[in-house]
Motif scaffolding. Structure first.
Motif, PDB file in Angstrom:
ATOM      1  N   UNK A   1      36.801  29.110  30.993  1.00 13.67           N
ATOM      2  CA  UNK A   1      37.234  28.084  32.014  1.00 13.67           C
ATOM      3  C   UNK A   1      38.616  28.486  32.492  1.00 13.67           C
ATOM      4  N   UNK A   2      39.436  29.144  31.696  1.00 17.14           N
ATOM      5  CA  UNK A   2      40.696  29.250  31.969  1.00 17.14           C
ATOM      6  C   UNK A   2      40.949  30.847  32.300  1.00 17.14           C
ATOM      7  N   UNK A   3      39.810  31.605  32.419  1.00 15.43           N
ATOM      8  CA  UNK A   3      40.198  32.977  32.519  1.00 15.43           C
ATOM      9  C   UNK A   3      40.590  33.345  33.979  1.00 15.43           C
ATOM     10  N   UNK A   4      40.130  32.997  34.757  1.00 12.33           N
ATOM     11  CA  UNK A   4      40.339  33.438  36.322  1.00 12.33           C
ATOM     12  C   UNK A   4      40.541  32.354  37.322  1.00 12.33           C
ATOM     13  N   UNK A   5      41.729  32.543  37.929  1.00 11.77           N
ATOM     14  CA  UNK A   5      42.244  31.707  38.816  1.00 11.77           C
ATOM     15  C   UNK A   5      41.188  31.786  40.012  1.00 11.77           C
ATOM     16  N   UNK A   6      40.794  30.458  40.466  1.00 14.01           N
ATOM     17  CA  UNK A   6      39.578  30.357  41.383  1.00 14.01           C
ATOM     18  C   UNK A   6      38.504  31.251  41.227  1.00 14.01           C
ATOM     19  N   UNK A   7      37.837  30.863  40.169  1.00 14.91           N
ATOM     20  CA  UNK A   7      36.403  31.680  39.635  1.00 14.91           C
ATOM     21  C   UNK A   7      35.503  31.439  40.801  1.00 14.91           C
ATOM     22  N   UNK A   8      34.738  32.372  41.127  1.00 12.45           N
ATOM     23  CA  UNK A   8      33.536  32.352  42.081  1.00 12.45           C
ATOM     24  C   UNK A   8      32.579  31.374  41.833  1.00 12.45           C
ATOM     25  N   UNK A   9      32.351  31.205  40.413  1.00 14.22           N
ATOM     26  CA  UNK A   9      31.084  30.435  40.021  1.00 14.22           C
ATOM     27  C   UNK A   9      31.454  28.834  40.074  1.00 14.22           C
ATOM     28  N   UNK A  10      30.515  28.371  40.762  1.00  7.65           N
ATOM     29  CA  UNK A  10      30.836  27.036  41.045  1.00  7.65           C
ATOM     30  C   UNK A  10      31.247  26.060  39.965  1.00  7.65           C
ATOM     31  N   UNK A  11      30.308  26.162  38.946  1.00  5.60           N
ATOM     32  CA  UNK A  11      30.317  25.432  37.652  1.00  5.60           C
ATOM     33  C   UNK A  11      31.672  25.736  36.780  1.00  5.60           C
ATOM     34  N   UNK A  12      32.086  26.842  36.950  1.00  8.54           N
ATOM     35  CA  UNK A  12      33.388  27.190  36.170  1.00  8.54           C
ATOM     36  C   UNK A  12      34.649  26.638  37.028  1.00  8.54           C
ATOM     37  N   UNK A  13      34.383  26.815  38.399  1.00  7.81           N
ATOM     38  CA  UNK A  13      35.531  26.100  39.343  1.00  7.81           C
ATOM     39  C   UNK A  13      35.829  24.693  39.099  1.00  7.81           C
ATOM     40  N   UNK A  14      34.509  23.835  38.929  1.00 10.15           N
ATOM     41  CA  UNK A  14      34.787  22.386  38.774  1.00 10.15           C
ATOM     42  C   UNK A  14      35.025  22.390  37.527  1.00 10.15           C
ATOM     43  N   UNK A  15      34.756  23.133  36.256  1.00  8.44           N
ATOM     44  CA  UNK A  15      35.502  22.946  35.078  1.00  8.44           C
ATOM     45  C   UNK A  15      36.901  22.938  35.176  1.00  8.44           C
ATOM     46  N   UNK A  16      37.307  23.967  35.986  1.00  9.90           N
ATOM     47  CA  UNK A  16      38.958  24.111  36.024  1.00  9.90           C
ATOM     48  C   UNK A  16      39.706  23.127  36.547  1.00  9.90           C
TER      49      UNK A  16
END
Length: 545
Positions: A135-150
Motif C-alpha cells: 500500500x505504501x510502496x509507490x505514491x499514486x499507484x496506478x492500481x485502483x484498489x491500491x490507490x484507494x487503500x492509500x
C-alpha cells in the motif's frame, strides 16, 4: 508540541497530504501539490503554529527518473532509506478491504528541516501480508484498489493516529480529497453526527475542472472499507449523488464547513463548477505561495537591496554557470552564462503543453539558430509513469534536443534540480491552457531567483503579473469559444511574438531595463507570494472561522 506556540495560531490543526516536498533527501512527493505542502509546513515552523502534518512514508517514493540507452525516459523504483526519521514505536490496526492492516508511524522532528512536526504512516511491516505491505510502496499507484487503500491509510490511519497519540485536533485540514476517509472515521467516532464532523473539517481543492476530480465506483470504495462501516445508502445521502460513481471532492465539499481554491481565479472557477450542487460548503480563495526563506537566493536580494548592479549581474551569471554544470553532466552540452536562457520545468501533463513552442518546428529552429539574439532552452519534469502521452512528449523533446546544441532535456526534477533551474534561468516559461491551472507555483520561486515569468494568464499570474513590468503575459483570447487547436495555435504565436519582439531585444539591447523587470518581479513576489502569508491566511480565513 515540540516548540512554544504563537498565541495567534493556537487552534490545533492536523494537515493531511499525500505528499510533502520537505527536502531533497526525503523523496515522498511528485510535484506541485508536494512543493506547496512542503512550503506550508516550513511556514508553520516559521510562524510557530499549532499544526502537525500527516502523510505517508513512500517506500519507493514517486519514482526515480532515469534514462534508457537512447536518453528516453526510464522510470525506476528504488527502495529509500532515511536515518533521520524517528521510529515512534507506535503500531495500530485499521480496516482496509474488511481486513485489519498494521500501520507503523515514523516521525520527522521539526528541527531536522525546520518544519511542522510530521507523522508518516507505513504498512511495510512484518505483521502484514505482501499486498498490505505494498500500500505504501509507490505514491499514486496506478492500481485502483491500491490507490484507494492509500487514501484510507492517509485519512483513516491519520485520524486514528491522532487518537492513539491522544493528540486532540480542532481542525482536520485535507490538502486535496485524498484524506477524505478521515471524515468518515470521525463520523463513526461521533456516532453519525455529521455536524460534529463539519465543525472540524476544512478542505483545499486544487483541481479547476470537474473531470479532473477523482471518482471511483462507490461499491469498490465500500468493499475497501473506505467509509468506516457506513452503509451505501448513508454515503449516497451525504454525497448527494444517486449513481455508482463516488465523487471524492464533492463529498468533501459536503462534509467540510469551509473549503478553498488555491488562487483568486481558481476560487471563482471552483464556485462556478460546484455551485450547482446543493449542500456544499462555502468555497473561499487562498492563493498558494512558496517559502521565501527556503527558495530565494539571498545574495541576489542583498545585491538588489544595496543597488549593486554589477554584483547583481555577477551573481546571476554565477548561478547560471552552476546550473549549466548539471546540463553538461547530463547532456554533454556546454551552455554559456552570457546567453539568454529559458526554462520549462514542471510536472508533465497534457494541459501544461511542454512542447507548445515545438508545434511550429520552423519557428522553433529559427529561435534556436538566432545569431543576433542567441537562446538556450532547458526542459525538465516528471511525467506520471503510466501517462504514456506525457512520456511520449518527454521522449519527443529528447529527440528534438539531439538536433540543437543549445537545447537540453534534464531528468530528476525534484527540489534540488528545481532550485538550480530557477537560479539558472532568465525566463521561466509557463504555458498551460487557460483556465486549467489552479495555481502553478513554480513561477513564484523563479521570481525569487531573478527569473522572469513568461506565461499564459492563468492560476496565480493574474494576481501578480504586470505585463512588461515584472513579467510577460499572453493576452487572453476568447478561449471558451475556441477549439483546442485554435487555442494552442493562438498561445504559441503570442509566445513567439513576445519572445522575438519584446524579451530578446530588451535582454540584449537594453540590459538596464531588463534588470529592472527582474528586480520588480523579485520585489513583488517577496511578501505576497511567501507561504508565511498563506499559512497566516489559513488560520484567519479557514481555521478560526
Amino acid at each position: 508540541m515540540p516548540y512554544s506556540i504563537n498565541p495567534n495560531y493556537s487552534k490545533k490543526v492536523a494537515y493531511f497530504s499525500m505528499e510533502f516536498a520537505i527536502d531533497q533527501a526525503l523523496k515522498i512527493y511528485s510535484g506541485g501539490l508536494g512543493f506547496l505542502a512542503g512550503s506550508h509546513m516550513r511556514s508553520v515552523y516559521n510562524l510557530k503554529q499549532d499544526t502537525v502534518g500527516i502523510g505517508i512514508l513512500w517506500k519507493f517514493g514517486y519514482y526515480d527518473q532515469a534514462r534508457n540507452h537512447d536518453q528516453t525516459l526510464n522510470p525506476v523504483w528504488t527502495k529509500k532509506m532515511y536515518s533521520f526519521l524517528e521510529d515512534t514505536g507506535i503500531k495500530f490496526q485499521i480496516d482496509i478491504h474488511d481486513a485489519p492492516v498494521w500501520v507503523k508511524v515514523m516521525y520527522l522532528n521539526p528541527e531536522t528541516f525546520k518544519t511542522a512536526p510530521i507523522f508518516l504512516l507505513s504498512t511495510d511491516v512484518p505483521e502484514n501480508d505482501h499486498v498490505s505491505k505494498t500500500i505504501c510502496y509507490r505514491l499514486y499507484d496506478a492500481n485502483e484498489s491500491t490507490k484507494l487503500a492509500q487514501y484510507i491509510l492517509l485519512g483513516k490511519g491519520g485520524a486514528k493516529l491522532l487518537d492513539e497519540l491522544n493528540l486532540e485536533r480542532e481542525v482536520y485540514h485535507l490538502n486535496e480529497a485524498h484524506g477524505l476517509p478521515a471524515a468518515f472515521y470521525l463520523l463513526k467516532k461521533f456516532g453519525g453526527d455529521l455536524e460534529k464532523v463539519k465543525e472540524r473539517l476544512v478542505f483545499t481543492t486544487h483541481t479547476p475542472e470537474e473531470a479532473g476530480n477523482e471518482k471511483h465506483n462507490v461499491h469498490t470504495c465500500h468493499q475497501m472499507s473506505y467509509f468506516s462501516g457506513l452503509s451505501l445508502e448513508e454515503v449516497k445521502k451525504i454525497e448527494g449523488q444517486d449513481n455508482d460513481q463516488f465523487n471524492h471532492s464533492l463529498c468533501a465539499l459536503r462534509m467540510a464547513r469551509i473549503a478553498n481554491g488555491v488562487s483568486q481565479l481558481h476560487g471563482v472557477v471552483s464556485n462556478e463548477m460546484w455551485g450547482k450542487y446543493p449542500g456544499i460548503c462555502e468555497i473561499k480563495a487562498i492563493t498558494n505561495a512558496q517559502d521565501f526563506k527556503y527558495w530565494a537566493d539571498k545574495p541576489l536580494y542583498n545585491a538588489r537591496e544595496e543597488r549593486e548592479d554589477e554584483e547583481f549581474d555577477f551573481r546571476k551569471k554565477h548561478l547560471k554557470k552552476r546550473t549549466f554544470r548539471i546540463v553538461a553532466d547530463q547532456c554533454g552540452k556546454l551552455f554559456d552564462s552570457k546567453v539568454f536562457t529559458m526554462v520549462w520545468a514542471r510536472r508533465f501533463a497534457g494541459y501544461k503543453r511542454a512542447d507548445l513552442l515545438l508545434q511550429d518546428k520552423e519557428r522553433f529552429r529559427k529561435l534556436l539558430e538566432n545569431k543576433k539574439y542567441p537562446v538556450q532552452i532547458i526542459f525538465a519534469g516528471k511525467p506520471y509513469p503510466v501517462d504514456y502521452a506525457a512520456i511520449s512528449t518527454f521522449n519527443n523533446l529528447v529527440e528534438e534536443s539531439k538536433n540543437h546544441k543549445n537545447m537540453a532535456v534534464l531528468t530528476g526534477y525534484e527540489l534540488s534540480l528545481s532550485k538550480s533551474l530557477k537560479k539558472g534561468s532568465d525566463v521561466w516559461l509557463n504555458n498551460p491552457r487557460v483556465p486549467r491551472e489552479a495555481s502553478g507555483t513554480s513561477g513564484m520561486t523563479a521570481s525569487m531567483n531573478a527569473s522572469v515569468n513568461l506565461s499564459t494568464d492563468d492560476g496565480w499570474i493574474p494576481e501578480f503579473a504586470k505585463n512588461g513590468v515584472n513579467s510577460f503575459v499572453v493576452p487572453k483570447a476568447d478561449y471558451a469559444n475556441m477549439s483546442v487547436f485554435d487555442v494552442d495555435n493562438y498561445d504559441m504565436n503570442q509566445l513567439y511574438d513576445i519572445l522575438e519582439n519584446q524579451i530578446l531585444p530588451m535582454y540584449y539591447e537594453r540590459p538596464d531595463e531588463w534588470r529592472q523587470v527582474v528586480k520588480n518581479a523579485m520585489d513583488d513576489v517577496k511578501e505576497q507570494f511567501n507561504s508565511d502569508r498563506m499559512a497566516d491566511e489559513y488560520y484567519k480565513i479557514m481555521y478560526n472561522n
